[in-house]
Motif scaffolding. Structure first.
Motif, PDB file in Angstrom:
ATOM      1  N   GLN A  22      56.478 -39.512 -11.047  1.00 37.91           N
ATOM      2  CA  GLN A  22      57.844 -39.291 -11.520  1.00 37.91           C
ATOM      3  C   GLN A  22      58.763 -40.436 -11.106  1.00 37.91           C
ATOM      4  O   GLN A  22      59.619 -40.863 -11.881  1.00 37.91           O
ATOM      5  CB  GLN A  22      58.386 -37.955 -10.991  1.00 37.91           C
ATOM      6  CG  GLN A  22      59.704 -37.549 -11.618  1.00 37.91           C
ATOM      7  CD  GLN A  22      59.604 -37.279 -13.105  1.00 37.91           C
ATOM      8  OE1 GLN A  22      58.642 -36.671 -13.570  1.00 37.91           O
ATOM      9  NE2 GLN A  22      60.579 -37.721 -13.863  1.00 37.91           N
ATOM     10  N   GLU A  23      58.600 -40.964  -9.902  1.00 40.45           N
ATOM     11  CA  GLU A  23      59.445 -42.068  -9.426  1.00 40.45           C
ATOM     12  C   GLU A  23      59.282 -43.314 -10.301  1.00 40.45           C
ATOM     13  O   GLU A  23      60.258 -43.974 -10.659  1.00 40.45           O
ATOM     14  CB  GLU A  23      59.107 -42.395  -7.977  1.00 40.45           C
ATOM     15  CG  GLU A  23      60.034 -43.410  -7.359  1.00 40.45           C
ATOM     16  CD  GLU A  23      59.741 -43.614  -5.883  1.00 40.45           C
ATOM     17  OE1 GLU A  23      59.595 -44.773  -5.476  1.00 40.45           O
ATOM     18  OE2 GLU A  23      59.669 -42.608  -5.147  1.00 40.45           O
ATOM     19  N   ALA A  24      58.038 -43.623 -10.667  1.00 42.47           N
ATOM     20  CA  ALA A  24      57.780 -44.779 -11.535  1.00 42.47           C
ATOM     21  C   ALA A  24      58.361 -44.546 -12.926  1.00 42.47           C
ATOM     22  O   ALA A  24      58.954 -45.453 -13.528  1.00 42.47           O
ATOM     23  CB  ALA A  24      56.285 -45.053 -11.620  1.00 42.47           C
ATOM     24  N   LEU A  25      58.204 -43.313 -13.429  1.00 37.88           N
ATOM     25  CA  LEU A  25      58.772 -42.975 -14.735  1.00 37.88           C
ATOM     26  C   LEU A  25      60.287 -43.112 -14.711  1.00 37.88           C
ATOM     27  O   LEU A  25      60.883 -43.715 -15.615  1.00 37.88           O
ATOM     28  CB  LEU A  25      58.369 -41.555 -15.132  1.00 37.88           C
ATOM     29  CG  LEU A  25      58.958 -41.032 -16.445  1.00 37.88           C
ATOM     30  CD1 LEU A  25      58.460 -41.845 -17.624  1.00 37.88           C
ATOM     31  CD2 LEU A  25      58.613 -39.560 -16.626  1.00 37.88           C
ATOM     32  N   ASN A  26      60.937 -42.580 -13.674  1.00 41.97           N
ATOM     33  CA  ASN A  26      62.394 -42.678 -13.554  1.00 41.97           C
ATOM     34  C   ASN A  26      62.854 -44.131 -13.537  1.00 41.97           C
ATOM     35  O   ASN A  26      63.865 -44.474 -14.151  1.00 41.97           O
ATOM     36  CB  ASN A  26      62.884 -41.965 -12.302  1.00 41.97           C
ATOM     37  CG  ASN A  26      62.783 -40.462 -12.397  1.00 41.97           C
ATOM     38  OD1 ASN A  26      62.608 -39.908 -13.466  1.00 41.97           O
ATOM     39  ND2 ASN A  26      62.855 -39.798 -11.256  1.00 41.97           N
ATOM     40  N   GLU A  27      62.132 -44.982 -12.830  1.00 45.04           N
ATOM     41  CA  GLU A  27      62.507 -46.398 -12.753  1.00 45.04           C
ATOM     42  C   GLU A  27      62.387 -47.074 -14.118  1.00 45.04           C
ATOM     43  O   GLU A  27      63.266 -47.826 -14.528  1.00 45.04           O
ATOM     44  CB  GLU A  27      61.629 -47.122 -11.732  1.00 45.04           C
ATOM     45  CG  GLU A  27      62.016 -48.573 -11.556  1.00 45.04           C
ATOM     46  CD  GLU A  27      61.199 -49.276 -10.489  1.00 45.04           C
ATOM     47  OE1 GLU A  27      61.196 -50.527 -10.498  1.00 45.04           O
ATOM     48  OE2 GLU A  27      60.573 -48.601  -9.653  1.00 45.04           O
ATOM     49  N   MET A  28      61.311 -46.770 -14.840  1.00 48.07           N
ATOM     50  CA  MET A  28      61.141 -47.360 -16.175  1.00 48.07           C
ATOM     51  C   MET A  28      62.218 -46.862 -17.132  1.00 48.07           C
ATOM     52  O   MET A  28      62.756 -47.643 -17.924  1.00 48.07           O
ATOM     53  CB  MET A  28      59.750 -47.046 -16.725  1.00 48.07           C
ATOM     54  CG  MET A  28      58.654 -47.867 -16.083  1.00 48.07           C
ATOM     55  SD  MET A  28      57.069 -47.636 -16.907  1.00 48.07           S
ATOM     56  CE  MET A  28      56.422 -46.276 -15.955  1.00 48.07           C
ATOM     57  N   VAL A  29      62.543 -45.570 -17.063  1.00 55.16           N
ATOM     58  CA  VAL A  29      63.592 -45.003 -17.919  1.00 55.16           C
ATOM     59  C   VAL A  29      64.924 -45.676 -17.602  1.00 55.16           C
ATOM     60  O   VAL A  29      65.665 -46.082 -18.508  1.00 55.16           O
ATOM     61  CB  VAL A  29      63.678 -43.471 -17.766  1.00 55.16           C
ATOM     62  CG1 VAL A  29      64.927 -42.919 -18.431  1.00 55.16           C
ATOM     63  CG2 VAL A  29      62.434 -42.799 -18.335  1.00 55.16           C
ATOM     64  N   ALA A  30      65.245 -45.827 -16.314  1.00 50.82           N
ATOM     65  CA  ALA A  30      66.502 -46.470 -15.913  1.00 50.82           C
ATOM     66  C   ALA A  30      66.565 -47.914 -16.396  1.00 50.82           C
ATOM     67  O   ALA A  30      67.601 -48.369 -16.894  1.00 50.82           O
ATOM     68  CB  ALA A  30      66.673 -46.401 -14.399  1.00 50.82           C
ATOM     69  N   ASN A  31      65.460 -48.631 -16.288  1.00 46.93           N
ATOM     70  CA  ASN A  31      65.423 -50.029 -16.738  1.00 46.93           C
ATOM     71  C   ASN A  31      65.586 -50.127 -18.253  1.00 46.93           C
ATOM     72  O   ASN A  31      66.288 -51.018 -18.750  1.00 46.93           O
ATOM     73  CB  ASN A  31      64.133 -50.709 -16.293  1.00 46.93           C
ATOM     74  CG  ASN A  31      64.099 -50.981 -14.817  1.00 46.93           C
ATOM     75  OD1 ASN A  31      65.147 -51.070 -14.155  1.00 46.93           O
ATOM     76  ND2 ASN A  31      62.914 -51.108 -14.261  1.00 46.93           N
ATOM     77  N   LEU A  32      64.954 -49.216 -18.982  1.00 47.91           N
ATOM     78  CA  LEU A  32      65.097 -49.239 -20.439  1.00 47.91           C
ATOM     79  C   LEU A  32      66.517 -48.861 -20.843  1.00 47.91           C
ATOM     80  O   LEU A  32      67.095 -49.457 -21.753  1.00 47.91           O
ATOM     81  CB  LEU A  32      64.070 -48.317 -21.108  1.00 47.91           C
ATOM     82  CG  LEU A  32      64.058 -48.372 -22.636  1.00 47.91           C
ATOM     83  CD1 LEU A  32      63.834 -49.798 -23.150  1.00 47.91           C
ATOM     84  CD2 LEU A  32      62.989 -47.431 -23.187  1.00 47.91           C
ATOM     85  N   VAL A  55      61.073 -55.160 -20.879  1.00 44.90           N
ATOM     86  CA  VAL A  55      61.306 -54.060 -19.946  1.00 44.90           C
ATOM     87  C   VAL A  55      60.003 -53.459 -19.419  1.00 44.90           C
ATOM     88  O   VAL A  55      59.801 -53.377 -18.211  1.00 44.90           O
ATOM     89  CB  VAL A  55      62.173 -52.954 -20.587  1.00 44.90           C
ATOM     90  CG1 VAL A  55      62.426 -51.833 -19.599  1.00 44.90           C
ATOM     91  CG2 VAL A  55      63.493 -53.526 -21.097  1.00 44.90           C
ATOM     92  N   LEU A  56      59.127 -53.042 -20.310  1.00 47.81           N
ATOM     93  CA  LEU A  56      57.947 -52.295 -19.867  1.00 47.81           C
ATOM     94  C   LEU A  56      56.747 -53.164 -19.505  1.00 47.81           C
ATOM     95  O   LEU A  56      55.849 -52.705 -18.813  1.00 47.81           O
ATOM     96  CB  LEU A  56      57.556 -51.255 -20.920  1.00 47.81           C
ATOM     97  CG  LEU A  56      58.594 -50.161 -21.113  1.00 47.81           C
ATOM     98  CD1 LEU A  56      58.174 -49.208 -22.208  1.00 47.81           C
ATOM     99  CD2 LEU A  56      58.839 -49.408 -19.827  1.00 47.81           C
ATOM    100  N   ARG A  57      56.698 -54.356 -19.974  1.00 46.95           N
ATOM    101  CA  ARG A  57      55.644 -55.334 -19.675  1.00 46.95           C
ATOM    102  C   ARG A  57      54.257 -54.718 -19.512  1.00 46.95           C
ATOM    103  O   ARG A  57      53.544 -54.557 -20.473  1.00 46.95           O
ATOM    104  CB  ARG A  57      56.027 -56.151 -18.445  1.00 46.95           C
ATOM    105  CG  ARG A  57      57.249 -57.015 -18.669  1.00 46.95           C
ATOM    106  CD  ARG A  57      57.627 -57.759 -17.390  1.00 46.95           C
ATOM    107  NE  ARG A  57      59.003 -58.163 -17.415  1.00 46.95           N
ATOM    108  CZ  ARG A  57      59.979 -57.490 -16.827  1.00 46.95           C
ATOM    109  NH1 ARG A  57      59.733 -56.406 -16.141  1.00 46.95           N
ATOM    110  NH2 ARG A  57      61.214 -57.925 -16.901  1.00 46.95           N
ATOM    111  N   ASP A  58      53.872 -54.365 -18.293  1.00 46.08           N
ATOM    112  CA  ASP A  58      52.518 -53.879 -18.004  1.00 46.08           C
ATOM    113  C   ASP A  58      52.358 -52.376 -18.199  1.00 46.08           C
ATOM    114  O   ASP A  58      51.322 -51.813 -17.848  1.00 46.08           O
ATOM    115  CB  ASP A  58      52.126 -54.236 -16.565  1.00 46.08           C
ATOM    116  CG  ASP A  58      52.100 -55.744 -16.342  1.00 46.08           C
ATOM    117  OD1 ASP A  58      51.766 -56.473 -17.292  1.00 46.08           O
ATOM    118  OD2 ASP A  58      52.410 -56.175 -15.216  1.00 46.08           O
ATOM    119  N   ASN A  59      53.362 -51.723 -18.722  1.00 46.74           N
ATOM    120  CA  ASN A  59      53.328 -50.268 -18.885  1.00 46.74           C
ATOM    121  C   ASN A  59      53.481 -49.854 -20.342  1.00 46.74           C
ATOM    122  O   ASN A  59      54.091 -48.830 -20.635  1.00 46.74           O
ATOM    123  CB  ASN A  59      54.427 -49.632 -18.030  1.00 46.74           C
ATOM    124  CG  ASN A  59      54.224 -49.916 -16.571  1.00 46.74           C
ATOM    125  OD1 ASN A  59      53.278 -49.425 -15.975  1.00 46.74           O
ATOM    126  ND2 ASN A  59      55.082 -50.733 -15.995  1.00 46.74           N
TER     127      ASN A  59
END
Length: 154
Positions: A22-32, A55-59
């Motif tokens: 969830q922490e990684a998901l939250n960070e990606m959502v915030a960056n997007l 934004v998502l590069r490797d994800n």
């Protein structure tokens, strides 16, 4: 501290929730969200390819979940809807849904847009994991010429 409640959970049919913390998901959502708000402020369109590259590069495999949550958060929190304008090329534009625009002026006639302050504060909170010290918020606002007590600097 200023906190925002979690707005949405990943939908199980879009992505296995076990696959991404969830922490990684939250960070990606915030960056997007930050990227899309920047594009909105610049009155630019955003393509899926650009979001993946910048934004998502490797994800890239998590794009659908991250994009869905970022779009939902933008609409609920900032009053900005992400609309696809070119389904073939997956190009999106952000449009205001609450009557707020980046061009709306303060009632005093000053040159700072009202919605821009809201977007600034909300994006700062989202970037910091839903919890931002008051001093950081005022620091960011002071860079925009806002002082505590409702005064603004010209």
């Amino acid at each position: 501290m200023i906190r925002m409640t979690e707005l949405s959970k990943p939908e199980e049919d879009l992505q296995d929730p076990e696959a991404l913390p969830q922490e990684a998901l939250n960070e990606m959502v915030a960056n997007l969200m930050k990227f899309l708000l920047f594009e909105y402020r610049a009155k630019e369109m955003a393509s899926e390819a650009e979001m993946l590259k910048k934004v998502l590069r490797d994800n890239k495999e998590h794009f659908s979940v991250v994009f869905s949550q970022a779009s939902e958060c933008l609409q609920l929190v900032c009053g900005v809807e992400v609309k696809e304008v070119d389904p073939r090329e997956h190009i999106y534009i952000m449009v205001p849904t609450l009557g707020l625009t980046c061009d709306a002026m303060l009632s005093s006639g000053k040159s700072m847009p009202k919605a821009c302050l809201l977007v600034l504060v909300l994006s700062l909170i989202m970037q910091n994991g839903d919890c931002t010290p008051r001093e950081d918020v005022w620091g960011a606002l002071s860079k925009w010429g806002c002082l505590s007590g409702g005064s603004t600097v010209s």
